[in-house]
Scaffold this active site. Structure first.
Site, PDB file in Angstrom:
ATOM      1  CG  ASP A 119      -3.689  -0.057 -11.811  1.00 32.15           C
ATOM      2  OD1 ASP A 119      -3.656   0.436 -10.673  1.00 32.15           O
ATOM      3  OD2 ASP A 119      -3.765  -1.272 -12.027  1.00 32.15           O
ATOM      4  CG  ASP A 165      -3.377  -1.036  -4.497  1.00 30.09           C
ATOM      5  OD1 ASP A 165      -4.042  -1.411  -3.527  1.00 30.09           O
ATOM      6  OD2 ASP A 165      -2.482  -1.719  -5.006  1.00 30.09           O
TER       7      ASP A 165
HETATM    8  N1  GLY Z   1      -1.110  -1.424  -7.255  1.00 28.50           N
HETATM    9  C1  GLY Z   1      -0.569  -2.710  -7.198  1.00 28.50           C
HETATM   10  C2  GLY Z   1       0.440  -2.874  -6.141  1.00 28.50           C
HETATM   11  O1  GLY Z   1       0.678  -2.013  -5.312  1.00 28.50           O
HETATM   12  O2  GLY Z   1       1.041  -3.943  -6.134  1.00 28.50           O
END
Ligand code: GLY
Length: 406
Positions: free
Chosen positions: A113, A178
């Site tokens: 992330d 994501d």
């Molecule tokens: N990247 C985590 C979400 O979109 O909840």
């Protein structure tokens, strides 16, 4: 001259959707509201800026996170967008403080992330304020991120080992949609450093994701798990969506945004075509509501989708919308409109923006965020119908793209 002036002012009175405001007034009124909400959030956390606003609790108080949470970069990012949109130095001063608390993330390879965490804080500070010292932070973060890339899978690993909802299936190399959002940081790192190793990995990750995450109709799985040695796909599933074979709304928006950004950096037409196909899936979906703010999963009310989590069909919020998905999609569609020259994407992006502004704004107990009505993760029974810092981030980004669009 006089006639020209009258003509121009008539042009600017193009009313926006049903809200009846001209573009400038619409932007100004949203910024005024954002100023009020973010000022509250800043004041509430000023004694301890390691606390980063993410959402609110039931009693309306702020729910903060620490810097290793995936959402840690969005609050700084919100402040950078306020600076860019208003030009007011007060936002820059505060954005710098809230950015620099994230300093050590650049050395972190604990999950994928960091694109959100550093790209949306240091990355924006570099872009909007030209802070040169932030450039090496972006490159160092990319260096940390690519440690999670493997030539066997040809993808960046999102999460570490974990089990699927069935509590039996083990994921050793889970990649989530994501992850497309991290690629911007890699492309930027290549531009800054002149080393194309980051952009090559970004492009390869995007190609692998095209191949394995996407279905024929251009919807996508949330999670794909790979064999760490052979790179073979071992599982396709969901974690935050309704069912393994359903279309989790925010995931569809992440994918759209991801391929639009891949085209921005590579100019490879296959990414543009892919983004247009995803846009078509989203915009033409029979379950897309009239206001273009989707339910948290496109298939939540459809037959043929079996939830593996503890699903309660009578849950009072099962029909929740996800404002964050609309904010991300709106921002992506503004860029897609510029890339393709297709004004329909701009119209849809505007419509999403107006809907969000009119119907999904903070309720009275929400004193800290612009929007309400997002869903973090329904299956985890977490953050349902609440404000979320990332919804505000993409809303502001969409507002900026709207401001800059012709
Ligand atoms: N990247 C985590 C979400 O979109 O909840």
């Amino acid at each position: 001259m006089k006639f020209k002036g009258v003509f121009l002012s008539m042009l600017s009175i193009v009313l926006l959707g049903s809200c009846g405001m001209d573009k400038e007034t619409f932007i100004e009124s949203n910024l005024e509201f954002a100023d009020q909400q973010f000022t509250n959030a800043i004041n509430e956390t000023k004694e301890d800026i390691d606390l980063i606003p993410r959402t609110i609790k039931e009693d309306g108080s702020l729910k903060n996170v620490k810097k290793y949470n995936w959402t840690s970069g969005f609050f700084a990012g919100d402040l950078w967008y306020m600076y860019k949109l208003t030009g007011d130095q007060k936002w820059k001063t505060e954005a710098i403080k809230r950015t620099e608390v994230l300093d050590t993330i650049q050395y972190w390879s604990g999950n994928h992330d960091v694109g959100f965490m550093i790209g949306d804080s240091y990355g924006l500070g570099y872009r909007f304020a030209g802070i040169k010292a932030y450039a090496p932070v972006v490159v160092q973060t990319a260096e940390s991120l690519i440690k999670r890339y493997s030539d066997n899978t040809k993808a960046i690993k999102s999460w570490n080992y974990r089990k699927a909802w069935d509590k039996k299936t083990e994921w050793f190399y889970p990649v989530i949609i994501d992850n497309m959002m991290n690629l911007e940081l890699l492309y930027e790192a290549s531009i800054i450093s002149g080393d194309d190793k980051y952009s090559k990995i970004a492009t390869q990750h995007a190609l692998t994701t095209m191949k394995h995450h996407y279905r024929k109709d251009y919807s996508c799985y949330h999670v794909v798990d790979y064999d760490t040695i052979t790179g073979a796909v071992k599982d396709k599933a969901t974690c935050q969506g309704f069912a393994d074979n359903s279309a989790w709304s925010r995931g569809q928006a992440w994918g759209l945004y991801g391929y639009v950004l891949c085209y921005r950096y590579t100019k490879d037409k296959q990414f543009l075509d892919f983004a247009e196909n995803i846009a078509k899936y989203i915009l033409d979906h029979p379950n897309m509501p009239e206001d273009l703010v989707p339910y948290w999963d496109y298939n939540v009310f459809d037959k043929g989708y079996k939830a593996e989590w503890n699903y309660d069909p009578n849950h009072k919020l099962i029909g929740s919308k996800d404002a964050s998905a609309a904010a991300i999609a709106s921002s992506a569609l503004f860029e897609l409109a510029d890339q393709t020259g297709n004004a329909t994407y701009r119209e849809k992006a505007e419509k999403m923006l107006v809907s969000l502004s009119e119907k999904y704004k903070a309720r009275p107990n929400n004193k800290y965020f612009i929007l309400d009505h997002s869903v973090g993760s329904f299956p985890h029974n977490g953050e349902i119908d609440v404000p979320l810092s990332y919804a505000d981030y993409y809303f502001l980004e969409a507002l900026l793209r709207y401001k800059e669009s012709k």
